[in-house]
Design a protein around this motif. Structure first.
Motif, PDB file in Angstrom:
ATOM      1  N   GLU A 164      -1.942  -1.707   1.996  1.00 51.49           N
ATOM      2  CA  GLU A 164      -1.152  -1.291   0.845  1.00 51.49           C
ATOM      3  C   GLU A 164      -1.849  -1.626  -0.462  1.00 51.49           C
ATOM      4  N   ALA A 171      -6.652   2.245   1.542  1.00 50.30           N
ATOM      5  CA  ALA A 171      -5.573   2.506   2.493  1.00 50.30           C
ATOM      6  C   ALA A 171      -5.963   3.605   3.475  1.00 50.30           C
ATOM      7  N   ASP A 665       7.080  -2.997  -3.482  1.00 53.30           N
ATOM      8  CA  ASP A 665       6.325  -2.824  -2.255  1.00 53.30           C
ATOM      9  C   ASP A 665       7.341  -2.493  -1.173  1.00 53.30           C
TER      10      ASP A 665
END
Length: 679
Positions: A164, A171, A665
């Motif tokens: 992430e 990623a 997140d």
């Protein structure tokens, strides 16, 4: 460039494309014959995994990354070495990335037209270096193919952080599914293969095959075979095969030791090298075993260790490597910990030595719970380093619970609010294994919410929300609901004209949605989720005409936040739809028994309409979430960010603390929803 050596030797990648090899000594200590790089037991049993890795290696992609993970001793190194040997046969330059090698050297070699396979062992122990390597690979354009093979004991939070990363290219490199090595399909066959190889190498009779074996890994089966070939040490019981080999190892140390070094010296120096790393001369001089001894004896002990465990890398100053396999060294540390760690020794350790000690202790704690005192000793001398580095290392431990519990105790004894805040921010509140440490950190870090829209107060609100996520992850749903609803009420009382307040309120409502759903309150959960979705849409609408620096990045984050809220709201809405249908059918049955068939039909029809509306809304929310998640524009945002993040914050007049409060997140803020909520 030098010609790559053949299979059976450990390959070390250098920036110039050459290789270094460690050849077997004429007289090996018992532990050495267990090491994969000497290849005494031929490669076997992982053919399917090898074929998958070869297909990955030969794929047309310019750059690719793959993770192989499994507990220590499951054959990760042996599999990687076999892959490297086959890659060299096909013209690749393949080997292990040594400590200290600049990661840019890998890219430079590929830019020169050389296909490179680089293996990173113990990747979870240094995720920052792995991230630097992946960024270098991702940024490179053109050149020959690059493959990065990561070996780790776990694919836990450390990998999630890398996947992430803000750079989408990093990623993208990690999209390939990881390869997990499981236990032994045929333990007796693995034992027999090792027993034949070891008996032939050592010139001893082959032991009879045991009637049964409970070994869980190739290393344990090989250790059992080696211990049987060598024979039991007098007075030793059957026990753990690694501990039996360790007894033989200690006897070998005494036979190979120079004059003046007794058993206490030898065991202390090996334990110190394992616990603190090779550059441990100052530590050795401070050990009780060397108290009052001349400096020459310390140097003699280090020279003996360097001969026994050759340095891990060129240019390392001759510092010896720790014993291998790692499990053997860890078991030795557990047995001799009191001799190598006390308050006096802890006081002179460097930050790097503390970090390594925490990693070794974290790995051995599940097998040796008596080693718990070590963390308290280290924390008394280096509280901030132990708490911050320990919390960071938890991501890479296969079983972090024992270390997390010890860090929680250290935090309550030593931490200030600022350190506790950093610990809380480094953990995932929804990881039940480390949630108690996160809860302890939040308890130390947070203060009362006094009202107002200052960055510090909003940061505290964000921490309280993380506490709710942690409580929910521990199964304490009702407590989590109370915390989440209190933050929702607090944020409702703030001026709603501020965009930051509405963003945080939407997050609080989404967390409340999850907590309520876990508590079985689906209708209130759906209402909270849908309110969060409405706020997210308002925020996006306001950002549509924004022109201030960094607005594209913020809009991309807002899109991801909306996708998250949409997905979370759909779960309780679907489950509520199912409850509505059941309730309608029950009412219909009751009314039928009362002979009011018309009313029963009306009740059923109303329930069906409500259920259909809920299901339609839930499906629409989920579809929109999927579409948004695939469309959010991080690449565009990255291209439009100002050159300095600090400049962007200054122009937006946003305090860095506020950035922490607003950091989003999806993995960090998600609470596991029961499977029946996804139907």
């Amino acid at each position: 460039m030098s010609r790559p050596p053949r299979d059976g030797l450990v390959m070390s990648f250098r920036g110039d494309g050459s290789y270094a090899a460690e050849a077997p000594r004429r007289e090996l200590p018992p532990s050495a014959v267990l090491r994969a790089e000497y290849g005494l037991v031929p490669f076997a049993g992982r053919d399917a995994e090898l074929e998958r890795l070869l297909a990955w290696l030969r794929a047309p992609d310019r750059a690719a990354v793959r993770l192989v993970h499994g507990p220590g001793g499951h054959g990760k190194s042996r599999l990687a070495m076999r892959l490297a040997a086959l890659a060299r046969d096909e013209g690749w330059h393949a080997g292990a990335l040594r400590p200290g090698t600049p990661v840019r050297d890998v890219v430079r070699l590929a830019a020169a037209g050389v296909a490179v396979l680089v293996v990173v062992d113990d990747a979870e122990a240094d995720p920052d270096r792995v991230l630097a390597l992946l960024r270098a690979v991702a940024e490179a354009t053109g050149g020959a193919a690059v493959r990065v093979l990561l070996l780790a004991r776990t694919d836990g939070a450390w990998l999630r952080v890398l996947a992430e990363d803000a750079d989408d290219r990093v990623a993208a490199l990690l999209r390939a599914p990881s390869l997990r090595l499981t236990g032994l399909p045929d333990p007796r066959r693995e034992y027999d293969r090792a027993a034949v190889a070891f008996a032939a190498h050592l010139g001893r009779p082959r032991p009879a095959s045991p009637a049964a074996g409970s070994w869980e890994s190739p290393l344990e089966a090989h250790a059992a075979a080696l211990a049987d070939v060598l024979g039991d040490v007098p007075g030793a019981g059957p026990g753990d095969p690694l501990l039996r080999v360790l007894q033989h190892e200690r006897r070998y140390w005494r036979r190979a030791a120079p004059p003046g070094l007794g058993p206490a010296h030898l065991e202390a120096v090996v334990a110190a090298l394992t616990l603190y790393g090779g550059d441990a001369s100052a530590v050795l001089a401070a050990l009780p075993a060397f108290a009052g001894e001349p400096a020459a004896l310390v140097h003699r002990a280090l020279a003996w260790a360097a001969e026994l465990f050759p340095p891990a890398a060129e240019g390392g100053g001759g510092a010896p490597h720790a014993p291998r396999p790692d499990r053997l060294g860890e078991d030795h540390v557990a047995a001799t910990l009191d001799a190598v760690l006390d308050d006096g020794v802890a006081a002179i350790l460097t930050e790097g030595q503390v970090r390594r000690a925490l990693l070794v202790i974290g790995r051995l704690l599940p097998r040796h719970p008596a080693a718990t005192r070590a963390v308290a000793v280290l924390a008394r001398a280096h509280p901030r380093t132990v708490l911050l580095e320990g919390a960071r290392l938890l991501r890479g431990l296969a079983r972090p619970e024992p270390m997390a519990g010890l860090l929680a105790a250290a935090l309550e004894a030593h931490a200030d609010g600022a350190t506790a805040l950093e610990v809380a921010r480094s953990l995932w509140p929804n990881d039940a294994r480390t949630a108690p440490l996160h809860a302890a950190a939040v308890a130390v870090a947070v203060g009362p919410l006094r009202g107002g829209t200052g960055p510090e107060q909003l940061t505290l609100a964000g921490l309280h929300l993380e506490a709710a996520v942690g409580l929910a992850s521990l199964g304490r749903a009702r407590e989590a609901v109370a915390v989440a609803e209190s933050i929702v009420a607090y944020l409702r009382g703030l001026p709603q004209e501020y965009l930051v307040v509405r963003r945080l309120l939407a997050r609080a409502l989404t967390v409340a949605c999850d907590c309520l759903a876990l508590a079985g309150l689906d209708r209130p959960a759906a209402e909270a989720g849908e309110e969060a979705v409405g706020l997210r849409r308002q925020v996006l609408a306001e950002l549509a005409g924004a022109t201030w620096p960094g607005h594209v990045w913020v809009r991309g984050m807002a899109e991801q936040e909306l996708a998250h809220s949409l997905a979370r709201a759909s779960y309780p809405l679907r489950r509520a739809a199912g409850e509505t249908r059941v309730l309608g059918e029950t009412r219909a049955a009751d009314e039928t028994r009362a002979a009011d068939e018309t009313r029963a039909a009306d009740e059923t029809r109303a329930a069906d309409e409500t259920r259909a509306a809920d299901e339609t809304r839930a499906a629409a929310l989920l579809d929109e979430a999927i579409a948004l998640d695939g469309a959010h524009r991080f690449a565009e945002a990255a291209a439009q960010l100002p050159p300095s993040g600090a400049q962007a914050r200054e122009q937006r007049a946003v305090n860095p603390l506020l950035d922490e409060a607003l950091r989003f997140d999806a993995g960090r803020w998600s609470i596991a929803v029961p499977a029946d909520a996804r139907r």
